[in-house]
Design an enzyme around this catalytic site. Structure first.
Site, PDB file in Angstrom:
ATOM      1  N   HIS A 180       0.929  -1.243  -0.089  1.00 50.81           N
ATOM      2  CA  HIS A 180       0.066   0.118  -0.008  1.00 50.81           C
ATOM      3  C   HIS A 180       0.909   1.190  -0.038  1.00 50.81           C
ATOM      4  O   HIS A 180       1.941   1.301   0.731  1.00 50.81           O
ATOM      5  CB  HIS A 180      -0.870   0.015   1.320  1.00 50.81           C
ATOM      6  CG  HIS A 180      -1.863   0.991   1.176  1.00 50.81           C
ATOM      7  ND1 HIS A 180      -1.655   2.313   1.545  1.00 50.81           N
ATOM      8  CD2 HIS A 180      -3.235   1.040   0.917  1.00 50.81           C
ATOM      9  CE1 HIS A 180      -2.721   3.094   1.343  1.00 50.81           C
ATOM     10  NE2 HIS A 180      -3.856   2.239   0.852  1.00 50.81           N
TER      11      HIS A 180
ATOM     12  N   GLU B 140      -3.961   2.089  -7.390  1.00 51.62           N
ATOM     13  CA  GLU B 140      -4.414   3.074  -6.509  1.00 51.62           C
ATOM     14  C   GLU B 140      -3.404   4.555  -6.580  1.00 51.62           C
ATOM     15  O   GLU B 140      -2.241   4.830  -5.989  1.00 51.62           O
ATOM     16  CB  GLU B 140      -3.974   2.653  -4.983  1.00 51.62           C
ATOM     17  CG  GLU B 140      -4.895   1.571  -4.558  1.00 51.62           C
ATOM     18  CD  GLU B 140      -5.253   1.419  -3.190  1.00 51.62           C
ATOM     19  OE1 GLU B 140      -6.382   1.560  -2.823  1.00 51.62           O
ATOM     20  OE2 GLU B 140      -4.342   1.642  -2.370  1.00 51.62           O
TER      21      GLU B 140
HETATM   22  P1  PGA Z   1      -9.605   5.901   0.469  1.00 47.03           P
HETATM   23  O1  PGA Z   1      -8.266   5.048   0.735  1.00 47.03           O
HETATM   24  O2  PGA Z   1     -10.918   4.966   0.094  1.00 47.03           O
HETATM   25  O3  PGA Z   1     -10.076   6.246   1.689  1.00 47.03           O
HETATM   26  O4  PGA Z   1      -9.260   6.899  -0.636  1.00 47.03           O
HETATM   27  C1  PGA Z   1      -8.085   3.912  -0.378  1.00 47.03           C
HETATM   28  C2  PGA Z   1      -6.725   3.321   0.027  1.00 47.03           C
HETATM   29  O5  PGA Z   1      -5.970   3.792   0.510  1.00 47.03           O
HETATM   30  O6  PGA Z   1      -6.652   2.087  -0.206  1.00 47.03           O
END
Ligand code: PGA
Length: 217
Positions: free
Chosen positions: A84, A141
């Site tokens: 992540h 992401e």
């Molecule tokens: P968020 O986070 O939905 O709060 O933007 C997503 C993530 O960090 O996987």
């Protein structure tokens, strides 16, 4: 899939699962903090929710104080998020470390959810062979979309998902994460190359999460 990050007390986590009452046709995965995985195991099974961990060690069993190895989570979590952007940023995780974690997860029989953003997408995927990719989920992401309330457009995210499938020479499941909520989720999952979503903020409150799952269905 819900990523609770470092939020919630044990009691809040238990209450969330007790209150969750949604019959989903899609796979619903919740990733609570480590100490809550085992205590939540029975309760989530009754709600047809699968458990994921938010991270694992890049070492196996051994003299690594404080580390939670993939093998320790065998039979507890089916999935594990690796790489992540918050792990890369605050814990200095490199592509190599993330690749080790993904491999240890695979060896332990878990499905790694490997998080990627465009700047290091090619470099990260270069660590994996096609047969490994086929057993993973990739989460695209974009860092600027995480927690900002400014998601990528579904079309742009879909284009990146298509590139990931080309790079991995497979129809690997690609999910999108970054400011997904109950209002925009349907437009992401409707894209041809996007198989699901990774949700942070909008997964923390049970009513909002249920609305999101319902909208995704
Ligand atoms: P968020 O986070 O939905 O709060 O933007 C997503 C993530 O960090 O996987």
């Amino acid at each position: 899939m819900a990523n609770w990050k470092s939020h919630k007390t044990m009691a809040e986590a238990q209450t969330f699962i007790e209150q969750y009452d949604e019959k989903s046709t899609q796979t619903v995965i919740v990733c609570p903090p480590f100490p809550y995985l085992l205590p939540l195991k029975e309760a989530v099974a009754q709600k047809q929710i699968k458990l994921g961990a938010q991270d694992i060690s890049n070492y196996p069993f051994g003299a690594y104080t404080g580390a939670v190895s993939a093998d320790m989570l065998k039979g507890v979590a089916e999935y594990v998020i690796v790489g992540h952007s918050e792990r890369r940023r605050y814990f200095q995780e490199t592509n190599e470390v993330v690749a080790n974690k993904a491999r240890l997860a695979l060896e332990a029989g878990m499905t790694p959810i490997v998080c990627l953003d465009k700047p290091y997408m090619n470099a990260q995927l270069a660590f994996f062979g096609v047969d490994e990719c086929l057993r993973m989920i990739i989460a695209y992401e974009p860092v600027e979309a995480i927690g900002s309330g400014q998601p990528d457009t579904p079309e742009a995210a879909d284009a990146v998902a298509a590139i990931i499938q080309q790079l991995t020479q497979s129809t690997i499941p690609v999910i999108y994460g970054g400011s997904v909520d109950e209002k925009n989720v349907a437009s992401f999952v409707a894209q041809p190359h996007i198989s699901g979503v990774l949700v942070g903020g909008a997964s923390l409150e049970v009513n909002q999460w249920q609305a999101l799952v319902q909208a995704a269905n």
